[in-house]
Design a protein around this motif. Structure first.
Motif, PDB file in Angstrom:
ATOM      1  N   ALA A   1       0.820  -1.211   0.000  1.00 36.50           N
ATOM      2  CA  ALA A   1       0.000   0.000   0.000  1.00 36.50           C
ATOM      3  C   ALA A   1       0.857   1.265   0.000  1.00 36.50           C
ATOM      4  N   GLU A   2       2.012   1.216   0.637  1.00 39.15           N
ATOM      5  CA  GLU A   2       2.901   2.390   0.656  1.00 39.15           C
ATOM      6  C   GLU A   2       3.457   2.685  -0.731  1.00 39.15           C
ATOM      7  N   LYS A   3       3.890   1.652  -1.439  1.00 37.36           N
ATOM      8  CA  LYS A   3       4.383   1.843  -2.804  1.00 37.36           C
ATOM      9  C   LYS A   3       3.270   2.277  -3.734  1.00 37.36           C
ATOM     10  N   TYR A   4       2.053   1.767  -3.495  1.00 36.77           N
ATOM     11  CA  TYR A   4       0.929   2.088  -4.370  1.00 36.77           C
ATOM     12  C   TYR A   4       0.610   3.581  -4.344  1.00 36.77           C
ATOM     13  N   LYS A   5       0.941   4.258  -3.254  1.00 39.32           N
ATOM     14  CA  LYS A   5       0.706   5.704  -3.168  1.00 39.32           C
ATOM     15  C   LYS A   5       1.474   6.465  -4.243  1.00 39.32           C
ATOM     16  N   TRP A   6       2.550   5.882  -4.759  1.00 43.14           N
ATOM     17  CA  TRP A   6       3.352   6.525  -5.803  1.00 43.14           C
ATOM     18  C   TRP A   6       2.671   6.475  -7.166  1.00 43.14           C
ATOM     19  N   ARG A   7       1.572   5.742  -7.277  1.00 43.89           N
ATOM     20  CA  ARG A   7       0.878   5.672  -8.561  1.00 43.89           C
ATOM     21  C   ARG A   7       0.316   7.020  -8.989  1.00 43.89           C
ATOM     22  N   ASN A   8       0.278   7.958  -8.051  1.00 40.54           N
ATOM     23  CA  ASN A   8      -0.205   9.291  -8.423  1.00 40.54           C
ATOM     24  C   ASN A   8       0.698   9.932  -9.471  1.00 40.54           C
ATOM     25  N   LEU A   9       1.914   9.429  -9.645  1.00 39.11           N
ATOM     26  CA  LEU A   9       2.815   9.958 -10.680  1.00 39.11           C
ATOM     27  C   LEU A   9       2.204   9.804 -12.069  1.00 39.11           C
ATOM     28  N   ILE A  10       1.601   8.660 -12.328  1.00 41.63           N
ATOM     29  CA  ILE A  10       1.006   8.443 -13.652  1.00 41.63           C
ATOM     30  C   ILE A  10      -0.264   9.273 -13.804  1.00 41.63           C
ATOM     31  N   GLU A  11      -0.991   9.448 -12.708  1.00 42.88           N
ATOM     32  CA  GLU A  11      -2.173  10.320 -12.742  1.00 42.88           C
ATOM     33  C   GLU A  11      -1.760  11.748 -13.107  1.00 42.88           C
ATOM     34  N   ARG A  12      -0.674  12.216 -12.492  1.00 38.97           N
ATOM     35  CA  ARG A  12      -0.186  13.568 -12.773  1.00 38.97           C
ATOM     36  C   ARG A  12       0.353  13.671 -14.189  1.00 38.97           C
ATOM     37  N   LEU A  13       0.952  12.581 -14.706  1.00 34.95           N
ATOM     38  CA  LEU A  13       1.428  12.578 -16.090  1.00 34.95           C
ATOM     39  C   LEU A  13       0.254  12.799 -17.045  1.00 34.95           C
ATOM     40  N   PHE A  14      -0.840  12.079 -16.832  1.00 35.91           N
ATOM     41  CA  PHE A  14      -2.005  12.261 -17.695  1.00 35.91           C
ATOM     42  C   PHE A  14      -2.574  13.669 -17.546  1.00 35.91           C
ATOM     43  N   SER A  15      -2.531  14.200 -16.353  1.00 32.98           N
ATOM     44  CA  SER A  15      -3.001  15.570 -16.152  1.00 32.98           C
ATOM     45  C   SER A  15      -2.161  16.557 -16.962  1.00 32.98           C
ATOM     46  N   LYS A  16      -0.850  16.366 -16.956  1.00 29.59           N
ATOM     47  CA  LYS A  16       0.041  17.242 -17.728  1.00 29.59           C
ATOM     48  C   LYS A  16      -0.185  17.058 -19.230  1.00 29.59           C
ATOM     49  N   LEU A  17      -0.367  15.823 -19.665  1.00 33.78           N
ATOM     50  CA  LEU A  17      -0.618  15.572 -21.087  1.00 33.78           C
ATOM     51  C   LEU A  17      -1.928  16.216 -21.530  1.00 33.78           C
ATOM     52  N   LYS A  18      -2.928  16.189 -20.662  1.00 34.83           N
ATOM     53  CA  LYS A  18      -4.228  16.745 -21.036  1.00 34.83           C
ATOM     54  C   LYS A  18      -4.234  18.272 -21.022  1.00 34.83           C
ATOM     55  N   ASN A  19      -3.144  18.898 -20.561  1.00 34.20           N
ATOM     56  CA  ASN A  19      -3.008  20.342 -20.719  1.00 34.20           C
ATOM     57  C   ASN A  19      -2.859  20.699 -22.191  1.00 34.20           C
ATOM     58  N   TRP A  20      -2.423  19.732 -22.984  1.00 36.45           N
ATOM     59  CA  TRP A  20      -2.338  19.903 -24.434  1.00 36.45           C
ATOM     60  C   TRP A  20      -3.721  19.599 -24.985  1.00 36.45           C
ATOM     61  N   ARG A  21      -4.391  20.608 -25.463  1.00 32.54           N
ATOM     62  CA  ARG A  21      -5.769  20.468 -25.931  1.00 32.54           C
ATOM     63  C   ARG A  21      -5.903  19.384 -26.999  1.00 32.54           C
ATOM     64  N   ARG A  22      -4.914  19.288 -27.848  1.00 29.76           N
ATOM     65  CA  ARG A  22      -4.966  18.315 -28.934  1.00 29.76           C
ATOM     66  C   ARG A  22      -4.893  16.880 -28.408  1.00 29.76           C
ATOM     67  N   VAL A  23      -4.217  16.678 -27.285  1.00 31.11           N
ATOM     68  CA  VAL A  23      -4.157  15.350 -26.671  1.00 31.11           C
ATOM     69  C   VAL A  23      -5.472  15.063 -25.955  1.00 31.11           C
ATOM     70  N   ALA A  24      -5.982  16.036 -25.225  1.00 34.07           N
ATOM     71  CA  ALA A  24      -7.197  15.832 -24.433  1.00 34.07           C
ATOM     72  C   ALA A  24      -8.431  15.630 -25.293  1.00 34.07           C
ATOM     73  N   THR A  25      -8.540  16.362 -26.405  1.00 29.52           N
ATOM     74  CA  THR A  25      -9.753  16.292 -27.214  1.00 29.52           C
ATOM     75  C   THR A  25      -9.627  15.378 -28.428  1.00 29.52           C
ATOM     76  N   ARG A  26      -8.442  14.915 -28.732  1.00 31.30           N
ATOM     77  CA  ARG A  26      -8.205  13.947 -29.808  1.00 31.30           C
ATOM     78  C   ARG A  26      -8.730  14.396 -31.161  1.00 31.30           C
ATOM     79  N   TYR A  27      -8.175  15.489 -31.644  1.00 29.00           N
ATOM     80  CA  TYR A  27      -8.575  15.985 -32.959  1.00 29.00           C
ATOM     81  C   TYR A  27      -8.096  15.072 -34.080  1.00 29.00           C
ATOM     82  N   ASP A  28      -6.979  14.399 -33.881  1.00 32.75           N
ATOM     83  CA  ASP A  28      -6.390  13.572 -34.929  1.00 32.75           C
ATOM     84  C   ASP A  28      -7.265  12.361 -35.224  1.00 32.75           C
TER      85      ASP A  28
END
Length: 159
Positions: A107-134
């Motif tokens: 459970a202690e190591k699992y708390k570090w999974r927030n890193l991937i959550e934050r990665l997706f949050s940063k990626l979704k700052n790019w409108r083209r990634v979040a809305t998938r225009y391609d």
């Protein structure tokens, strides 16, 4: 080092890569990051596909020795756990609620999974990634790669 996996899905893409759901064609972006939250790889699957489908390609992207792999309940499958055990990687994956023999996780190591959550949050700052225009898989993953390079730039001086 710790690695984390996650899948996030929404919106439309070309029918060759998209999965069918009640809302139309959807896709899921599976990502892998290192212990500092830097993106290491991406895989695109159809929206109806189980998270297990994105696991194997992401695991094959191993560059360094991975100590533990953190993933959400969507990656809780016997096949994944066996593959991680064979590679001598600790599986930090909580068991699904309906699993008959729940596997323990740190459970202690699992708390570090927030890193991937934050990665997706940063990626979704790019409108083209979040809305998938391609419309094609290649152009969408290409832009995701450009966004990932931008996230790596602050770390370049460390190498």
């Amino acid at each position: 080092s710790l690695d984390a996996l996650m899948a996030v899905g929404d919106d439309e893409l070309d029918a060759a890569q998209a999965g069918r759901s009640r809302g139309g064609f959807t896709t899921k972006l599976h990502a892998r990051c290192d212990a500092k939250g830097r993106p290491l790889g991406f895989v695109l699957t159809g929206g109806e596909a189980h998270d297990v489908k994105g696991f194997a390609p992401l695991l094959r992207m191993v560059a360094d020795k991975v100590e533990a792999l953190l993933a959400d309940k969507g990656y809780d499958a016997d096949a994944i756990r066996k593959e991680l055990a064979k590679a001598e990687i600790e599986a930090v994956i909580p068991a699904k609620r309906n699993r008959k023999n729940p596997a323990p996780h740190d459970a202690e190591k699992y708390k570090w999974r927030n890193l991937i959550e934050r990665l997706f949050s940063k990626l979704k700052n790019w409108r083209r990634v979040a809305t998938r225009y391609d419309k094609s898989k290649e152009s969408y993953l290409g832009f995701v790669a450009i966004a990932a390079v931008k996230l790596w730039l602050p770390f370049v001086h460390e190498a």
